[in-house]
Design an enzyme around this catalytic site. Sequence first.
Site, PDB file in Angstrom:
ATOM      1  N   ILE A  19       0.831  -1.202   0.000  1.00 60.18           N
ATOM      2  CA  ILE A  19       0.000   0.000   0.000  1.00 60.18           C
ATOM      3  C   ILE A  19       0.872   1.261   0.000  1.00 60.18           C
ATOM      4  O   ILE A  19       0.592   2.226  -0.721  1.00 60.18           O
ATOM      5  CB  ILE A  19      -0.927  -0.016   1.242  1.00 60.18           C
ATOM      6  CG1 ILE A  19      -1.936  -1.172   1.138  1.00 60.18           C
ATOM      7  CG2 ILE A  19      -1.649   1.314   1.401  1.00 60.18           C
ATOM      8  CD1 ILE A  19      -2.754  -1.409   2.412  1.00 60.18           C
ATOM      9  N   TYR A 162      -3.656  -6.950  16.999  1.00 51.09           N
ATOM     10  CA  TYR A 162      -3.560  -6.040  15.843  1.00 51.09           C
ATOM     11  C   TYR A 162      -4.685  -4.999  15.905  1.00 51.09           C
ATOM     12  O   TYR A 162      -4.449  -3.804  15.741  1.00 51.09           O
ATOM     13  CB  TYR A 162      -3.640  -6.860  14.548  1.00 51.09           C
ATOM     14  CG  TYR A 162      -3.639  -6.056  13.263  1.00 51.09           C
ATOM     15  CD1 TYR A 162      -2.455  -5.542  12.734  1.00 51.09           C
ATOM     16  CD2 TYR A 162      -4.824  -5.817  12.567  1.00 51.09           C
ATOM     17  CE1 TYR A 162      -2.461  -4.818  11.553  1.00 51.09           C
ATOM     18  CE2 TYR A 162      -4.835  -5.094  11.387  1.00 51.09           C
ATOM     19  CZ  TYR A 162      -3.649  -4.597  10.883  1.00 51.09           C
ATOM     20  OH  TYR A 162      -3.650  -3.867   9.720  1.00 51.09           O
ATOM     21  N   LYS A 166      -4.672  -0.706  16.184  1.00 48.39           N
ATOM     22  CA  LYS A 166      -5.337   0.204  15.234  1.00 48.39           C
ATOM     23  C   LYS A 166      -6.392   1.057  15.951  1.00 48.39           C
ATOM     24  O   LYS A 166      -6.613   2.211  15.581  1.00 48.39           O
ATOM     25  CB  LYS A 166      -5.942  -0.592  14.072  1.00 48.39           C
ATOM     26  CG  LYS A 166      -4.902  -1.324  13.199  1.00 48.39           C
ATOM     27  CD  LYS A 166      -3.921  -0.380  12.511  1.00 48.39           C
ATOM     28  CE  LYS A 166      -2.964  -1.089  11.564  1.00 48.39           C
ATOM     29  NZ  LYS A 166      -1.970  -0.209  10.941  1.00 48.39           N
TER      30      LYS A 166
HETATM   31  N1  LIG Z   1      -3.172  -5.345   3.570  1.00 43.41           N
HETATM   32  C1  LIG Z   1      -4.307  -5.103   4.200  1.00 43.41           C
HETATM   33  O1  LIG Z   1      -5.330  -5.760   3.936  1.00 43.41           O
HETATM   34  C2  LIG Z   1      -4.414  -4.002   5.226  1.00 43.41           C
HETATM   35  C3  LIG Z   1      -5.672  -3.790   5.803  1.00 43.41           C
HETATM   36  C4  LIG Z   1      -5.814  -2.786   6.755  1.00 43.41           C
HETATM   37  C5  LIG Z   1      -4.725  -2.011   7.115  1.00 43.41           C
HETATM   38  N2  LIG Z   1      -3.515  -2.238   6.546  1.00 43.41           N
HETATM   39  C6  LIG Z   1      -2.397  -1.401   6.994  1.00 43.41           C
HETATM   40  O2  LIG Z   1      -1.795  -0.772   5.872  1.00 43.41           O
HETATM   41  C7  LIG Z   1      -0.396  -0.606   6.105  1.00 43.41           C
HETATM   42  C8  LIG Z   1       0.393  -1.192   4.946  1.00 43.41           C
HETATM   43  O3  LIG Z   1       0.061  -2.567   4.822  1.00 43.41           O
HETATM   44  P1  LIG Z   1       0.541  -3.505   3.604  1.00 43.41           P
HETATM   45  O4  LIG Z   1      -0.544  -4.482   3.399  1.00 43.41           O
HETATM   46  O5  LIG Z   1       1.042  -2.694   2.476  1.00 43.41           O
HETATM   47  O6  LIG Z   1       1.755  -4.270   4.335  1.00 43.41           O
HETATM   48  P2  LIG Z   1       3.109  -4.911   3.723  1.00 43.41           P
HETATM   49  O7  LIG Z   1       3.593  -5.862   4.757  1.00 43.41           O
HETATM   50  O8  LIG Z   1       2.882  -5.409   2.351  1.00 43.41           O
HETATM   51  O9  LIG Z   1       4.071  -3.630   3.652  1.00 43.41           O
HETATM   52  C9  LIG Z   1       4.437  -2.957   4.830  1.00 43.41           C
HETATM   53  C10 LIG Z   1       5.822  -2.375   4.685  1.00 43.41           C
HETATM   54  O10 LIG Z   1       6.160  -1.757   5.954  1.00 43.41           O
HETATM   55  C11 LIG Z   1       7.504  -2.072   6.253  1.00 43.41           C
HETATM   56  N3  LIG Z   1       7.762  -1.989   7.701  1.00 43.41           N
HETATM   57  C12 LIG Z   1       7.429  -2.902   8.650  1.00 43.41           C
HETATM   58  N4  LIG Z   1       7.895  -2.499   9.846  1.00 43.41           N
HETATM   59  C13 LIG Z   1       8.534  -1.326   9.643  1.00 43.41           C
HETATM   60  C14 LIG Z   1       9.246  -0.440  10.496  1.00 43.41           C
HETATM   61  N5  LIG Z   1       9.401  -0.708  11.803  1.00 43.41           N
HETATM   62  N6  LIG Z   1       9.788   0.687   9.971  1.00 43.41           N
HETATM   63  C15 LIG Z   1       9.657   0.957   8.648  1.00 43.41           C
HETATM   64  N7  LIG Z   1       8.997   0.137   7.784  1.00 43.41           N
HETATM   65  C16 LIG Z   1       8.452  -0.992   8.277  1.00 43.41           C
HETATM   66  C17 LIG Z   1       7.682  -3.508   5.729  1.00 43.41           C
HETATM   67  O11 LIG Z   1       9.060  -3.836   5.570  1.00 43.41           O
HETATM   68  C18 LIG Z   1       6.899  -3.454   4.425  1.00 43.41           C
HETATM   69  O12 LIG Z   1       7.707  -3.073   3.328  1.00 43.41           O
HETATM   70  C19 LIG Z   1      -0.118  -1.273   7.456  1.00 43.41           C
HETATM   71  O13 LIG Z   1      -0.102  -0.307   8.488  1.00 43.41           O
HETATM   72  C20 LIG Z   1      -1.298  -2.197   7.640  1.00 43.41           C
HETATM   73  O14 LIG Z   1      -1.558  -2.478   9.008  1.00 43.41           O
HETATM   74  C21 LIG Z   1      -3.343  -3.216   5.609  1.00 43.41           C
END
Ligand SMILES: NC(=O)c1ccc[n+]([C@@H]2O[C@H](COP(=O)([O-])OP(=O)(O)OC[C@H]3O[C@@H](n4cnc5c(N)ncnc54)[C@H](O)[C@@H]3O)[C@@H](O)[C@H]2O)c1
Length: 266
Positions: A19, A162, A166
């Site tokens: 994202i 989790y 949030k």
């Molecule tokens: N994928 C979903 O369905 C979903 C749904 C609701 C919320 N979210 C939220 O959206 C955000 C992005 O999710 P995503 O699905 O792209 O996840 P993802 O795991 O594909 O990407 C997340 C990125 O964050 C980086 N990261 C992790 N810890 C870190 C840190 N301490 N410092 C810097 N970078 C760090 C990871 O290395 C990764 O590249 C997150 O906060 C997640 O909780 C995702």
Amino acid sequence: MASVLPSKIAIITGSARGIGKAIASRLARDGFKVVLNDIPANQKLLDDAVKELKLSTKNSNIIGITADVSDRKQVESMVNQAIKDLNAPLGVMVANAGISLIKKIVDSTDEEIDLLFKVNFKGAINCYTAAAKVMIDQGEGGSIIGACSIAGHRGMDSLGVYCATKFALKGLTQSSALEWACHNIRVNTYCPGIVATDMWEKIDNDLNAMNNKPKGSAMESYSNTIPLGRNSRPQDMEGLVSFLASDNSAYITGQAINVDGGMVMN
Ligand SMILES: NC(=O)c1ccc[n+]([C@@H]2O[C@H](COP(=O)([O-])OP(=O)(O)OC[C@H]3O[C@@H](n4cnc5c(N)ncnc54)[C@H](O)[C@@H]3O)[C@@H](O)[C@H]2O)c1
């Protein structure tokens, strides 16, 4: 009262993939000077993402800075380096980095609970405050945007810790919006539902392992509950974040906005 002009800097954390990367691409196309960020272990992925986005967006003002968002000093030095290297004021901070945990609450260890809050909550507060301090000094307002979730609105089985991180982020966002409104700094979150990223692949694997189901089952059963009939792509998040980053949302603050195909209606 224009405050967030695209010639300013936008920092997007956790943006080497998923994202965050989609949001970074959109803000680069919007004309912001963009900082991609990820953990040091993902340096190569981050470098590749910077190269790819420079080409695809035709915006040369894109850099990558590694920092672990759970470390306040690393976040502050990322913000300072961004301003120095891109020679512009900070307009937007997108605190996107996050991690997930599939565990029943009673089975979650101290270490797992601490790590989740360290990255998802402390990481966000580090990004929010580092950005706010700079924006207050600049005196031109700004937009701070967090990654919440539908899990920030309601409890979810096997995602309890989790969800708690949030919910905490939503509280932080509302309180920050109140404290910084006098500086014309707006603070909002986007709340994705089911987005096909590496994070959801891991959630799917872990849920299926827990329930003895084949690969893809958890994703499929959640996706079947989505009124718009499909799960989302990272690109589905970018329109809302582009709007929240811009002055088109100049009168919106303290909100947690769902981008979930209608899964949760408040
Ligand atoms: N994928 C979903 O369905 C979903 C749904 C609701 C919320 N979210 C939220 O959206 C955000 C992005 O999710 P995503 O699905 O792209 O996840 P993802 O795991 O594909 O990407 C997340 C990125 O964050 C980086 N990261 C992790 N810890 C870190 C840190 N301490 N410092 C810097 N970078 C760090 C990871 O290395 C990764 O590249 C997150 O906060 C997640 O909780 C995702």
